[in-house]
Design a protein around this motif. Structure first.
Motif, PDB file in Angstrom:
ATOM      1  N   VAL A 157      -0.251  -0.732  -4.693  1.00 60.56           N
ATOM      2  CA  VAL A 157       0.723  -0.605  -5.778  1.00 60.56           C
ATOM      3  C   VAL A 157       1.419  -1.920  -6.127  1.00 60.56           C
ATOM      4  O   VAL A 157       2.178  -1.982  -7.078  1.00 60.56           O
ATOM      5  N   GLY A 158       1.163  -2.959  -5.360  1.00 58.06           N
ATOM      6  CA  GLY A 158       1.783  -4.244  -5.648  1.00 58.06           C
ATOM      7  C   GLY A 158       1.109  -5.357  -4.882  1.00 58.06           C
ATOM      8  O   GLY A 158       0.449  -5.106  -3.864  1.00 58.06           O
ATOM      9  N   VAL A 175       3.610  -5.570  -9.626  1.00 60.61           N
ATOM     10  CA  VAL A 175       3.932  -4.248  -9.084  1.00 60.61           C
ATOM     11  C   VAL A 175       3.648  -3.254 -10.197  1.00 60.61           C
ATOM     12  O   VAL A 175       4.059  -3.459 -11.350  1.00 60.61           O
ATOM     13  N   ARG A 176       2.939  -2.200  -9.861  1.00 57.11           N
ATOM     14  CA  ARG A 176       2.613  -1.188 -10.875  1.00 57.11           C
ATOM     15  C   ARG A 176       3.904  -0.681 -11.522  1.00 57.11           C
ATOM     16  O   ARG A 176       4.913  -0.510 -10.842  1.00 57.11           O
ATOM     17  N   PRO A 177       3.877  -0.438 -12.831  1.00 53.12           N
ATOM     18  CA  PRO A 177       5.089  -0.025 -13.552  1.00 53.12           C
ATOM     19  C   PRO A 177       5.810   1.167 -12.924  1.00 53.12           C
ATOM     20  O   PRO A 177       7.039   1.178 -12.846  1.00 53.12           O
ATOM     21  N   GLU A 178       5.074   2.145 -12.451  1.00 52.05           N
ATOM     22  CA  GLU A 178       5.708   3.337 -11.875  1.00 52.05           C
ATOM     23  C   GLU A 178       6.376   3.059 -10.530  1.00 52.05           C
ATOM     24  O   GLU A 178       7.138   3.890 -10.023  1.00 52.05           O
ATOM     25  N   GLU A 179       6.138   1.879  -9.952  1.00 54.58           N
ATOM     26  CA  GLU A 179       6.730   1.512  -8.663  1.00 54.58           C
ATOM     27  C   GLU A 179       7.880   0.511  -8.815  1.00 54.58           C
ATOM     28  O   GLU A 179       8.499   0.131  -7.825  1.00 54.58           O
ATOM     29  N   GLU A 183       0.857  -1.175   0.000  1.00 56.88           N
ATOM     30  CA  GLU A 183       0.000   0.000   0.000  1.00 56.88           C
ATOM     31  C   GLU A 183       0.899   1.234   0.000  1.00 56.88           C
ATOM     32  O   GLU A 183       1.790   1.353   0.837  1.00 56.88           O
ATOM     33  N   GLY A 184       0.674   2.114  -0.956  1.00 59.75           N
ATOM     34  CA  GLY A 184       1.480   3.324  -1.055  1.00 59.75           C
ATOM     35  C   GLY A 184       1.113   4.341   0.008  1.00 59.75           C
ATOM     36  O   GLY A 184       0.128   4.176   0.731  1.00 59.75           O
ATOM     37  N   PRO A 185       1.894   5.428   0.113  1.00 60.20           N
ATOM     38  CA  PRO A 185       1.645   6.448   1.124  1.00 60.20           C
ATOM     39  C   PRO A 185       0.256   7.087   1.019  1.00 60.20           C
ATOM     40  O   PRO A 185      -0.285   7.542   2.008  1.00 60.20           O
ATOM     41  N   ASP A 186      -0.317   7.054  -0.181  1.00 67.40           N
ATOM     42  CA  ASP A 186      -1.646   7.632  -0.383  1.00 67.40           C
ATOM     43  C   ASP A 186      -2.768   6.612  -0.188  1.00 67.40           C
ATOM     44  O   ASP A 186      -3.935   6.897  -0.421  1.00 67.40           O
ATOM     45  N   GLY A 241      12.869  -1.458  -5.196  1.00 65.41           N
ATOM     46  CA  GLY A 241      13.014  -2.427  -4.116  1.00 65.41           C
ATOM     47  C   GLY A 241      11.700  -2.952  -3.563  1.00 65.41           C
ATOM     48  O   GLY A 241      11.700  -3.826  -2.690  1.00 65.41           O
ATOM     49  N   LEU A 242      10.583  -2.466  -4.060  1.00 69.08           N
ATOM     50  CA  LEU A 242       9.277  -2.880  -3.543  1.00 69.08           C
ATOM     51  C   LEU A 242       9.011  -4.364  -3.780  1.00 69.08           C
ATOM     52  O   LEU A 242       8.497  -5.058  -2.902  1.00 69.08           O
TER      53      LEU A 242
END
Length: 186
Positions: free
Chosen positions: A76-77, A108-112, A69-72, A116-117
């Protein structure tokens, strides 16, 4: 990585899990990474998604879907860990000889990517696997998915030599390769 939350999905989060899966199936290499199409998945009723997520949600023992889960708060993965018990047969018809887990649905979403995620998701999956007594972790990757194969090797997985043919039994076309990581006991 501290701005991401890595955790198991909760059963009531099936709508977000559905969105992430559909997004994964739109990825340009989805045809090499997943065994279903966007159209097939999008046509499934909500009851399918509720059941699918409940079976791999926090607290489930036979499977676990782990998300990033991203900061927002946006997912995202993800990846899902399936437990395979000795004496059973896997989805491809191969005998399971020891307790193992099988990683599926890695996305994992391309922008992420590249930050290292994916490694962090794999660490969580391995920890979950080892805590349940798995002797090894495996995954299946399309023979033409070089990007995924490079990543799996980077995090310690090696080809086992098992080849899974795709399509009809007589079709000498596409194949997937099994990669494994055996548990190292101290």
């Amino acid at each position: 990585m501290s701005s991401y939350v890595i955790r198991s999905v909760r059963a009531d989060e099936w709508p977000a899990a559905k969105v992430l899966r559909l997004d994964a199936l739109r990825d340009p290499v989805a045809h090499l990474a997943f065994l279903e199409t966007y159209e097939e998945a999008a046509a499934k009723p909500d009851s399918f998604w509720k059941e699918r997520v409940a079976g791999s949600a926090e607290g489930a023992e036979g499977a676990q879907q782990i998300i990033a889960e991203g900061p927002d708060g946006r997912w995202v993965g993800t990846l899902t860990v399936l437990v395979e018990e000795p004496g059973t047969t896997d989805w491809a018809g191969f005998a399971v000889e020891r307790k193992q887990t099988h990683l599926v649905g890695v996305f994992v979403r391309p922008e992420e990517r590249g930050n290292g995620l994916t490694e962090v998701l794999f660490d969580a999956a391995l920890e979950w696997s080892w805590e349940r007594g798995a002797e090894r972790v495996r995954l299946i990757v399309h023979e033409e998915n070089g990007r995924a194969q490079r990543f799996y090797r980077k995090v310690g997985f090696v080809p086992s030599g098992v080849i899974v043919p795709l399509g009809d039994a007589g079709d000498a076309g596409e194949r997937e390769l099994e990669f494994v990581l055996d548990r190292v006991c101290d």
